[in-house]
Design a protein around this motif. Sequence first.
Motif, mmCIF file in Angstrom:
data_model
loop_
_atom_site.group_PDB
_atom_site.id
_atom_site.type_symbol
_atom_site.label_atom_id
_atom_site.label_comp_id
_atom_site.label_asym_id
_atom_site.label_seq_id
_atom_site.Cartn_x
_atom_site.Cartn_y
_atom_site.Cartn_z
ATOM 1 N N LEU A 72 0.900 -1.282 0.097
ATOM 2 C CA LEU A 72 -0.015 0.028 -0.036
ATOM 3 C C LEU A 72 0.908 1.278 0.035
ATOM 4 O O LEU A 72 1.494 1.546 0.886
ATOM 5 C CB LEU A 72 -0.860 -0.184 1.236
ATOM 6 C CG LEU A 72 -2.147 1.214 1.330
ATOM 7 C CD1 LEU A 72 -3.027 0.965 0.237
ATOM 8 C CD2 LEU A 72 -2.504 1.199 2.584
ATOM 9 N N ALA A 73 0.757 2.064 -0.933
ATOM 10 C CA ALA A 73 1.503 3.194 -1.139
ATOM 11 C C ALA A 73 0.585 4.434 -0.887
ATOM 12 O O ALA A 73 -0.688 4.555 -1.130
ATOM 13 C CB ALA A 73 2.193 3.460 -2.465
ATOM 14 N N ALA A 74 1.096 5.318 0.044
ATOM 15 C CA ALA A 74 0.147 6.414 0.352
ATOM 16 C C ALA A 74 0.638 7.809 -0.781
ATOM 17 O O ALA A 74 1.685 7.982 -0.607
ATOM 18 C CB ALA A 74 0.432 6.910 1.789
ATOM 19 N N GLY A 75 -0.327 8.154 -1.315
ATOM 20 C CA GLY A 75 -0.274 9.137 -2.214
ATOM 21 C C GLY A 75 0.077 10.603 -2.008
ATOM 22 O O GLY A 75 -1.160 11.028 -1.362
ATOM 23 N N LEU A 76 0.900 11.223 -2.124
ATOM 24 C CA LEU A 76 1.142 12.700 -1.811
ATOM 25 C C LEU A 76 0.771 13.481 -2.863
ATOM 26 O O LEU A 76 1.939 13.668 -3.798
ATOM 27 C CB LEU A 76 2.257 13.069 -0.922
ATOM 28 C CG LEU A 76 2.346 12.584 0.438
ATOM 29 C CD1 LEU A 76 1.722 11.232 0.966
ATOM 30 C CD2 LEU A 76 3.652 12.915 1.327
ATOM 31 N N GLU A 77 -0.028 14.667 -3.002
ATOM 32 C CA GLU A 77 0.041 15.506 -4.021
ATOM 33 C C GLU A 77 0.696 16.741 -3.423
ATOM 34 O O GLU A 77 1.181 16.825 -2.103
ATOM 35 C CB GLU A 77 -1.336 16.008 -4.108
ATOM 36 C CG GLU A 77 -2.134 15.174 -5.350
ATOM 37 C CD GLU A 77 -1.649 15.570 -6.851
ATOM 38 O OE1 GLU A 77 -0.954 16.529 -6.910
ATOM 39 O OE2 GLU A 77 -1.907 14.656 -7.687
ATOM 40 N N VAL A 78 1.133 17.643 -4.290
ATOM 41 C CA VAL A 78 1.877 18.591 -3.879
ATOM 42 C C VAL A 78 1.141 19.998 -3.310
ATOM 43 O O VAL A 78 1.752 20.737 -2.503
ATOM 44 C CB VAL A 78 2.827 19.250 -5.133
ATOM 45 C CG1 VAL A 78 2.102 20.033 -6.039
ATOM 46 C CG2 VAL A 78 4.234 19.817 -4.759
ATOM 47 N N LEU A 79 -0.082 20.139 -3.615
ATOM 48 C CA LEU A 79 -0.671 21.445 -3.114
ATOM 49 C C LEU A 79 -1.096 21.097 -1.640
ATOM 50 O O LEU A 79 -1.237 19.795 -1.140
ATOM 51 C CB LEU A 79 -1.930 21.819 -3.905
ATOM 52 C CG LEU A 79 -1.869 22.274 -5.244
ATOM 53 C CD1 LEU A 79 -3.187 22.247 -6.046
ATOM 54 C CD2 LEU A 79 -1.255 23.780 -4.825
ATOM 55 N N VAL A 80 -1.496 21.856 -1.005
ATOM 56 C CA VAL A 80 -1.877 21.902 0.440
ATOM 57 C C VAL A 80 -2.947 22.830 0.779
ATOM 58 O O VAL A 80 -2.612 24.065 0.507
ATOM 59 C CB VAL A 80 -0.811 21.904 1.465
ATOM 60 C CG1 VAL A 80 0.166 23.027 1.343
ATOM 61 C CG2 VAL A 80 -1.382 21.660 2.869
ATOM 62 N N ARG A 81 -4.107 22.516 0.893
ATOM 63 C CA ARG A 81 -5.274 23.487 1.172
ATOM 64 C C ARG A 81 -5.916 22.864 2.322
ATOM 65 O O ARG A 81 -6.421 21.751 2.362
ATOM 66 C CB ARG A 81 -6.117 23.686 0.128
ATOM 67 C CG ARG A 81 -5.506 24.283 -1.263
ATOM 68 C CD ARG A 81 -6.158 24.040 -2.350
ATOM 69 N NE ARG A 81 -7.115 24.867 -2.767
ATOM 70 C CZ ARG A 81 -8.084 24.603 -3.544
ATOM 71 N NH1 ARG A 81 -8.094 23.487 -3.948
ATOM 72 N NH2 ARG A 81 -9.029 25.563 -4.036
ATOM 73 N N ALA A 82 -6.483 23.762 3.180
ATOM 74 C CA ALA A 82 -7.279 23.597 4.446
ATOM 75 C C ALA A 82 -8.542 23.270 4.229
ATOM 76 O O ALA A 82 -9.430 22.470 4.978
ATOM 77 C CB ALA A 82 -7.037 24.526 5.627
ATOM 78 N N TYR A 83 -9.213 23.744 3.149
ATOM 79 C CA TYR A 83 -10.648 23.688 2.974
ATOM 80 C C TYR A 83 -11.097 23.859 1.625
ATOM 81 O O TYR A 83 -10.182 24.637 0.859
ATOM 82 C CB TYR A 83 -11.473 24.502 3.747
ATOM 83 C CG TYR A 83 -11.274 26.038 3.778
ATOM 84 C CD1 TYR A 83 -10.096 26.587 4.536
ATOM 85 C CD2 TYR A 83 -11.922 26.787 3.030
ATOM 86 C CE1 TYR A 83 -9.780 28.069 4.335
ATOM 87 C CE2 TYR A 83 -11.914 28.325 2.890
ATOM 88 C CZ TYR A 83 -10.643 28.861 3.652
ATOM 89 O OH TYR A 83 -10.634 30.140 3.562
ATOM 90 N N PRO A 84 -11.993 23.310 0.969
ATOM 91 C CA PRO A 84 -12.399 23.292 -0.463
ATOM 92 C C PRO A 84 -12.419 24.782 -0.960
ATOM 93 O O PRO A 84 -11.833 24.916 -2.082
ATOM 94 C CB PRO A 84 -13.672 22.532 -0.691
ATOM 95 C CG PRO A 84 -13.804 21.723 0.644
ATOM 96 C CD PRO A 84 -13.163 22.468 1.519
ATOM 97 N N GLU A 85 -12.792 25.570 -0.354
ATOM 98 C CA GLU A 85 -13.208 26.900 -0.695
ATOM 99 C C GLU A 85 -11.998 27.821 -0.757
ATOM 100 O O GLU A 85 -11.848 29.008 -1.301
ATOM 101 C CB GLU A 85 -14.470 27.587 -0.137
ATOM 102 C CG GLU A 85 -15.617 26.798 -0.285
ATOM 103 C CD GLU A 85 -15.610 25.885 0.729
ATOM 104 O OE1 GLU A 85 -14.809 25.731 1.549
ATOM 105 O OE2 GLU A 85 -16.723 24.725 0.985
ATOM 106 N N SER A 86 -10.974 27.349 -0.091
ATOM 107 C CA SER A 86 -9.642 27.997 -0.029
ATOM 108 C C SER A 86 -9.341 28.647 -1.372
ATOM 109 O O SER A 86 -9.033 27.836 -2.408
ATOM 110 C CB SER A 86 -8.757 27.548 0.692
ATOM 111 O OG SER A 86 -7.591 28.303 0.593
ATOM 112 N N ALA A 87 -8.941 29.917 -1.432
ATOM 113 C CA ALA A 87 -8.619 30.516 -2.771
ATOM 114 C C ALA A 87 -6.834 30.166 -2.954
ATOM 115 O O ALA A 87 -6.460 30.477 -3.743
ATOM 116 C CB ALA A 87 -8.811 31.891 -2.911
#
Lengths: 532, 532
Positions: B297-312
């Motif tokens: 099992l590989a845990a996939g990390l994306e490069v963006l980091v946002r706290a909530y969906p609506e965050s600009a």
Amino acid sequence: MAGISLNEDPNHYLMSRRHNDLTAEELMEWVDQYADTQVNELILNVNAMRAGYDSGVWESFWEGYDPEGGSDQPFFAAVAPEARERQRQWVHRGWQLHRDGLDRYAIWIDRCRERGISPWVTMRMNDVHSVDNEGDPMHSTFWQQNPQFRRAPYKFDDWVDKAFDYGRKEVRDYHFRLIEEAAERYDFDGLELDWMRFGFHFRPGFEEEGIAILTEFTADVRKLLDSWEAKRGHRIKLSARVPSRPQTARGLGMDAVEWARRGLIDMLVITPFWATIETDMPVELWKQLLHGTDVELAAGLEVLVRAYPESALRQMNTLETVRGAASSLLSRGADRIYLFNYMDSDTAMADLENYPALLREAGSLETMSGKTRRHIVTYSDTWAPGEASGALLPAACGPGRYRSFRLHAGPKPDGGDVFVLLGAAPASEGTAGAGRENATRGTADRENAGADATGFAPGAGDKGSAGFGDVLLNGHACVYEGVADIAKPRPEGPVHRFRVPAGAAHAGFNLIEARPDAPQTIIWVELAVEFR
Amino acid sequence: MAGISLNEDPNHYLMSRRHNDLTAEELMEWVDQYADTQVNELILNVNAMRAGYDSGVWESFWEGYDPEGGSDQPFFAAVAPEARERQRQWVHRGWQLHRDGLDRYAIWIDRCRERGISPWVTMRMNDVHSVDNEGDPMHSTFWQQNPQFRRAPYKFDDWVDKAFDYGRKEVRDYHFRLIEEAAERYDFDGLELDWMRFGFHFRPGFEEEGIAILTEFTADVRKLLDSWEAKRGHRIKLSARVPSRPQTARGLGMDAVEWARRGLIDMLVITPFWATIETDMPVELWKQLLHGTDVELAAGLEVLVRAYPESALRQMNTLETVRGAASSLLSRGADRIYLFNYMDSDTAMADLENYPALLREAGSLETMSGKTRRHIVTYSDTWAPGEASGALLPAACGPGRYRSFRLHAGPKPDGGDVFVLLGAAPASEGTAGAGRENATRGTADRENAGADATGFAPGAGDKGSAGFGDVLLNGHACVYEGVADIAKPRPEGPVHRFRVPAGAAHAGFNLIEARPDAPQTIIWVELAVEFR
């Protein structure tokens, strides 16, 4: 046939029969109504914070009660005056059975076996009814006198903040003693540990530490039952009630998968807590997790049905909504339908006249086939502390974009008429103000439709679909048929009916999409399968 | 050591090296930067809607491109004029490599083996970048000329509405042909099917029907690889990228558990789509589901980091935030850290100077131990059509009640200073108006704190905790230390720091509770473990 497990709570029987002295015959008659139905197991609940029988290790409901003292006796001092007499009456009924030497659980268990029903006992592992009132006579002195054993002494936002902390050995021992006693006292086919009354058993932030604790506790209970099997001469099963989703169960300290894989349990009941029946429990996921074990999966149905957490409505399920939920859950692989709060009076389905039919239908796809059923979007009412929660409704829809709602409809609805039913919140200042043109059209619609005093109206926008715009099922356009006069349960305000074209609905998950013409907040989504 | 899998997208290399002709040596140097690090596998992506090599069955990125034609040639006619030259340059770089007989994938694969890295190939199974522009030269003519093969022809709310419908045999065959070609052309250790570019493969409402289709497709690919194993003389593994939560994966037609149990896959990558790294993926649940299989099992990390969906905000992760996520996910049982969009330039972590350190740390708890790490609340960015979605933030808090946030902090932070970091939305008309007294105090606070032009202020209420009231970690009171000057990523507005008392933070899940004195909307929650 999958069949039904039916839970009888610890005081419903006393409450509903509070006015007259009870006999052994009457006790047996209670069982008889479930004989020759689809009820495989009667799950008899023996406790809340006190025991429903004359326990030697816990207080009974009537311990401290003076049968001659009336409702103003010290025992009820903490109860609101207007509620005392009613409470006294059901406590008295428990006392009367005891006085007359009638142990209702023993009688029920025997009668179950005579009538071909499997008798089980269930224990509520952490009941916190009415803990806002510390002096309520429902409470145990152990709980009252040991606030240091509670899970969140620093706050009281919710009843469960005052629940016991199973991280404390004293708490585990206290509950284990009642299990020991019940196992000695009653010859049951199975014991259920009800971890969903009320579901919160550890100090906030210590749930993960709790996993090993509850697994060990379950193993201890299994060991106890092993020792009784030899004496009873039959298998004694163990079951547990846990939250509907595995990650939430684990997040609350309940690693039911581990219990199953270690062979500790024979049945697992997945369930919401109370606020609503949960029509979309991930049965397939649980079945995958239980694969390779012999554990039977029971889908737990609560009696309330609500579309969204903030809804002020308190409507009960009906035969038709249970058919919807049960046919879906069984077709997803559930081995049993488990009814909680579906009792024979008071706490019961809305159309109690259909109770006999419910008991003869809800446990099998075959007996529900070809009968009208309602699939309603609801939500999950239980989440671990700090876990992200979600609900489909209310769904604020911007105009011109599709909004999607998933509903699992069970078997393919061959031969039935299928309808999408939608309800929307009344237009607020905010939504009505989204565009002058829309607001104007909304007003005209309200006048045409003769909106009632509640302020609910068909909604702004296209008159052809009550403002919901294009409504699709699995990509097929549905035809607006106007406001539908449906029986409860129903949303606040009018329900709009859309006819699904023949063949568009399929087995399993169906997708409803709506593209309102103007801002709408959808608060009710239903797929109804009607047979005439 | 768990190690790292690193995904290289199909055109980043061409884009980042677009200005000068490339040589075989330079191609090999790209591999060399990953040698002698924790990177076990380089996962080389060979396609989007076109192929990154000179394919005989699909168009390549440069098919139709005239190297002498400049940026105004017909090939780029549909591209916005200001974007043409840049796009021409990377397409040209692909063309140049081909002209010079340099097959970058073949060269990379060979170099990987020389340098002790396992070379993999990955295919994007349904890439829909830029499909709002039908004429973009990134698109295949197969896609352009067959709108009837798209999953939701009746709408276009999102790129994925124009994705291919894998319910169509033509679509499956079209993709299978590229797999066949790649398997013949390249001698890789493993093939990944990237179902998360972009994750939506069926007509809305037909995802469940899709489960059997994707399982059969995966079985066909496995069979193909089996046939190549004999010729290559080594094992050829198969992997898949799927959504982070099993019920969502299944809801999108991907029954990864079934693939694992049938022995079709060797590795499974769970991942968010793109909008943010997902710091709370249910690793334990996946491990339970994969129990009894050999699947890693590989845990996939994306490069963006946002706290909530609506965050600009569009902030990238850093070494410290990756340490937080990776140490958590590894301690939860992940067998591998999988980096997506963590490339050596352009699409890359924020502090690219730390890239070499990242490659040498993120694959092992040991190498991250004793180093500052940041655990940030994010959310799941992928949900099945019609599934209820949820996110912890923003969290609108009423005054006087606790709000809870769960964060998995990996190993016990022994020896580090632990802080809770909170951010709140600027007081709106709505929240400021909740009480005159609070509103007045809020104004005073803003003046004291010297709120900046963004309108963000420490918040109304108790000055001693910036309006957050009591802040607890696992029930232990934390001490307010004022506004913290933290590096990105950080929320809109100020960050408030609370010191966690020694010993209060534990391994695994920690619970942050806050009881604001006045209405607050919390938009950032972090647990920082600092080593000096």
